[in-house]
Design a protein around this motif. Sequence first.
Motif, PDB file in Angstrom:
ATOM      1  N   TRP A 195       0.500  -1.130  -0.416  1.00 31.31           N
ATOM      2  CA  TRP A 195       0.135   0.039   0.255  1.00 31.31           C
ATOM      3  C   TRP A 195       0.670   1.329   0.018  1.00 31.31           C
ATOM      4  O   TRP A 195       0.482   2.350  -0.744  1.00 31.31           O
ATOM      5  CB  TRP A 195      -0.951  -0.207   1.058  1.00 31.31           C
ATOM      6  CG  TRP A 195      -2.164  -0.850   1.126  1.00 31.31           C
ATOM      7  CD1 TRP A 195      -2.160  -2.302   0.060  1.00 31.31           C
ATOM      8  CD2 TRP A 195      -3.398  -0.687   1.430  1.00 31.31           C
ATOM      9  NE1 TRP A 195      -3.178  -2.237   0.131  1.00 31.31           N
ATOM     10  CE2 TRP A 195      -4.260  -2.133   0.733  1.00 31.31           C
ATOM     11  CE3 TRP A 195      -4.218  -0.141   2.657  1.00 31.31           C
ATOM     12  CZ2 TRP A 195      -5.540  -2.260   1.627  1.00 31.31           C
ATOM     13  CZ3 TRP A 195      -5.083   0.199   2.584  1.00 31.31           C
ATOM     14  CH2 TRP A 195      -5.969  -1.149   2.483  1.00 31.31           C
ATOM     15  N   SER A 196       1.830   1.056  -0.092  1.00 28.55           N
ATOM     16  CA  SER A 196       3.361   1.918  -0.093  1.00 28.55           C
ATOM     17  C   SER A 196       3.068   2.455  -1.145  1.00 28.55           C
ATOM     18  O   SER A 196       3.699   3.733  -1.716  1.00 28.55           O
ATOM     19  CB  SER A 196       4.263   2.656   0.556  1.00 28.55           C
ATOM     20  OG  SER A 196       5.174   0.975   0.444  1.00 28.55           O
ATOM     21  N   ARG A 320     -10.628   4.624   6.214  1.00 30.96           N
ATOM     22  CA  ARG A 320     -10.719   5.682   6.131  1.00 30.96           C
ATOM     23  C   ARG A 320      -9.103   6.389   6.235  1.00 30.96           C
ATOM     24  O   ARG A 320      -8.358   6.259   6.656  1.00 30.96           O
ATOM     25  CB  ARG A 320     -11.095   6.481   7.557  1.00 30.96           C
ATOM     26  CG  ARG A 320     -12.811   6.114   7.745  1.00 30.96           C
ATOM     27  CD  ARG A 320     -13.249   6.884   7.073  1.00 30.96           C
ATOM     28  NE  ARG A 320     -14.637   6.285   7.796  1.00 30.96           N
ATOM     29  CZ  ARG A 320     -15.633   5.167   7.864  1.00 30.96           C
ATOM     30  NH1 ARG A 320     -14.779   4.425   6.525  1.00 30.96           N
ATOM     31  NH2 ARG A 320     -16.663   4.702   7.910  1.00 30.96           N
ATOM     32  N   PHE A 321      -8.784   7.290   5.072  1.00 30.15           N
ATOM     33  CA  PHE A 321      -7.677   7.374   4.226  1.00 30.15           C
ATOM     34  C   PHE A 321      -7.656   8.714   4.121  1.00 30.15           C
ATOM     35  O   PHE A 321      -8.596  10.040   3.736  1.00 30.15           O
ATOM     36  CB  PHE A 321      -7.880   7.161   2.886  1.00 30.15           C
ATOM     37  CG  PHE A 321      -7.476   5.652   2.298  1.00 30.15           C
ATOM     38  CD1 PHE A 321      -7.996   4.797   3.760  1.00 30.15           C
ATOM     39  CD2 PHE A 321      -7.456   5.305   1.358  1.00 30.15           C
ATOM     40  CE1 PHE A 321      -8.131   3.459   3.026  1.00 30.15           C
ATOM     41  CE2 PHE A 321      -7.859   4.136   0.518  1.00 30.15           C
ATOM     42  CZ  PHE A 321      -7.575   2.860   1.726  1.00 30.15           C
ATOM     43  N   GLY A 322      -6.990   9.365   5.290  1.00 25.48           N
ATOM     44  CA  GLY A 322      -6.876  10.884   5.697  1.00 25.48           C
ATOM     45  C   GLY A 322      -5.966  11.209   5.186  1.00 25.48           C
ATOM     46  O   GLY A 322      -4.404  10.908   4.625  1.00 25.48           O
ATOM     47  N   LEU A 342      -1.956   1.045   7.521  1.00 21.64           N
ATOM     48  CA  LEU A 342      -1.465   0.763   6.577  1.00 21.64           C
ATOM     49  C   LEU A 342      -0.356   1.396   5.602  1.00 21.64           C
ATOM     50  O   LEU A 342       0.168   1.163   5.200  1.00 21.64           O
ATOM     51  CB  LEU A 342      -2.245  -0.450   6.031  1.00 21.64           C
ATOM     52  CG  LEU A 342      -3.009  -0.938   6.063  1.00 21.64           C
ATOM     53  CD1 LEU A 342      -4.183  -1.861   5.817  1.00 21.64           C
ATOM     54  CD2 LEU A 342      -1.842  -2.394   6.569  1.00 21.64           C
ATOM     55  N   MET A 343      -0.692   2.912   6.119  1.00 25.11           N
ATOM     56  CA  MET A 343       0.191   3.554   5.402  1.00 25.11           C
ATOM     57  C   MET A 343       0.063   4.863   6.142  1.00 25.11           C
ATOM     58  O   MET A 343      -0.729   5.512   6.553  1.00 25.11           O
ATOM     59  CB  MET A 343      -0.274   3.471   3.442  1.00 25.11           C
ATOM     60  CG  MET A 343       1.346   4.588   3.028  1.00 25.11           C
ATOM     61  SD  MET A 343       1.099   6.286   2.978  1.00 25.11           S
ATOM     62  CE  MET A 343       0.779   6.952   1.966  1.00 25.11           C
ATOM     63  N   ASN A 419      -2.360   8.873   4.767  1.00 22.80           N
ATOM     64  CA  ASN A 419      -2.847   7.718   5.714  1.00 22.80           C
ATOM     65  C   ASN A 419      -3.791   7.288   5.083  1.00 22.80           C
ATOM     66  O   ASN A 419      -4.940   7.197   5.145  1.00 22.80           O
ATOM     67  CB  ASN A 419      -2.634   8.354   7.351  1.00 22.80           C
ATOM     68  CG  ASN A 419      -3.370   8.501   7.722  1.00 22.80           C
ATOM     69  OD1 ASN A 419      -4.767   7.763   8.010  1.00 22.80           O
ATOM     70  ND2 ASN A 419      -3.476  10.225   7.659  1.00 22.80           N
ATOM     71  N   TYR A 420      -3.545   5.708   5.089  1.00 21.17           N
ATOM     72  CA  TYR A 420      -4.257   4.803   4.999  1.00 21.17           C
ATOM     73  C   TYR A 420      -4.665   3.813   6.699  1.00 21.17           C
ATOM     74  O   TYR A 420      -3.745   3.350   6.764  1.00 21.17           O
ATOM     75  CB  TYR A 420      -3.953   3.249   4.193  1.00 21.17           C
ATOM     76  CG  TYR A 420      -4.262   4.338   2.580  1.00 21.17           C
ATOM     77  CD1 TYR A 420      -4.073   5.500   2.450  1.00 21.17           C
ATOM     78  CD2 TYR A 420      -2.980   3.358   1.652  1.00 21.17           C
ATOM     79  CE1 TYR A 420      -3.896   5.792   0.833  1.00 21.17           C
ATOM     80  CE2 TYR A 420      -2.288   4.730   0.897  1.00 21.17           C
ATOM     81  CZ  TYR A 420      -3.124   5.591   0.396  1.00 21.17           C
ATOM     82  OH  TYR A 420      -2.112   6.127  -0.835  1.00 21.17           O
TER      83      TYR A 420
END
Length: 441
Positions: A195-196, A320-322, A342-343, A419-420
């Motif tokens: 995921w990076s 939720r991706f911020g 996860l990231m 971030n994930y």
Amino acid sequence: MHKSRPKSRSKNRRGTSLVENLMIIFLITFVLVMGYMMTALSKGDEYAKEYVQGGGGAGQTKKVLKAKPAKQKAQKVEVESEDEVILNPQHLASTHKPHVKEDVMSLKNEYPRKDAPHCPPHPHSDYPHEYPILDILANWPPDMPDFRPEVVYNSLCYFDYSLERDRAAALNYRKAEVPFVVRNIPDVDDTALRWSDPIYMKNLLGNSNYKVEESVNNHFMYWRNPAKGAKVKERDGKTWTQPTEMIKMQFDEWLEKAESYKGAKAESKHWYFRVSGCSPNGGGCPSPNTQELFDEIPIFKPQESLFMVKPKSQRGIHCRFGMTGVIAENHFDGSRNFIALLMGERRYILSKPKNCKNMALLPKEHPSGRHSEVDWSDPDLGTFPQFKKVTSTEVVMQAGDVLYLPTQWFHYIISLGTNYQCNTRSGKSDDFQRDIRDCGF
């Protein structure tokens, strides 16, 4: 006969002297050997203690791995037979692929703690230690996501999933319904590396339109539609209006905004991306249904493990991706949560349910019920004087970290960059129901 006695006594004295000398040599040797063994055991205890109190960065973890045999011998955790399937589930990897652990650790930053926590195999009664909320907010203001303080008020315990001793200790903490962080999980670390890569994520999520929350600033308050025809009044007498808009957006469009808005002011627009995989057990799930998440995050499959308390109560995977600066306002949830980062990085401020009465929670009838009415980035102590009594701890989650958040624990979340985060819920506990009931919930 009298002449022979002196000769016999002399002979006996020589024999006695020889025995005494041998005894002295034996005692000296015994003392030296025991001293060496005690020194070795002491060093093993120090390494074990250093690991359990660690979690602040790659350097600490690598130091502990060198002392692995002594640490395991010094602090063995007894495992109940019925827990074997939880600690060693067949659907999860038990070892890392070559270099994966080291590559993920290289993504992490070090955040020195104000105090080193004590992390025995079973949590003590006042774990985790809490600090005055005003001290935490003054040390690191929420609206300063690019700032890094000298220390953080982190009192959580970290456990290494690759060590059976640590998995057993983490299970004890889970059963005690207290928060903790797990690292070095092979399946999670694999995902964190995948995921990076932005190209991998674009291929994974494709061209579908996903739900995205849009806010006029960096604050995101949960809300639900009020009853039809109901007019909700705020504290100041004004009519309630929804705090955010729900729009649709493709992943690559959101990512472009997230990257281009780095360093944006708190008062500018922010977007919070959402993607979910629906549970086979049913429950609400927004479209599109991204079932690939179950393959990407196998620790969240509805199968018994450290991360899945009640598989039949699992209600899907929700991500939720911020973008930098996004704040999810303080609230509690009615079920237990495992949260995987996860990231990137996210800062969580956690508070025990006993803080309920000092949180100034919006009532359950309110569209944003169970959320704090206090603006934590600028607390109004004139309107909410009780807020200064709140006590909390904080943790910076980094790629590969998994946090256990028990039922009804308060959490306030700040995105420290793009971030994930994904989470899953599996049932609830009633350990803190009395605290929450006293606040009207």
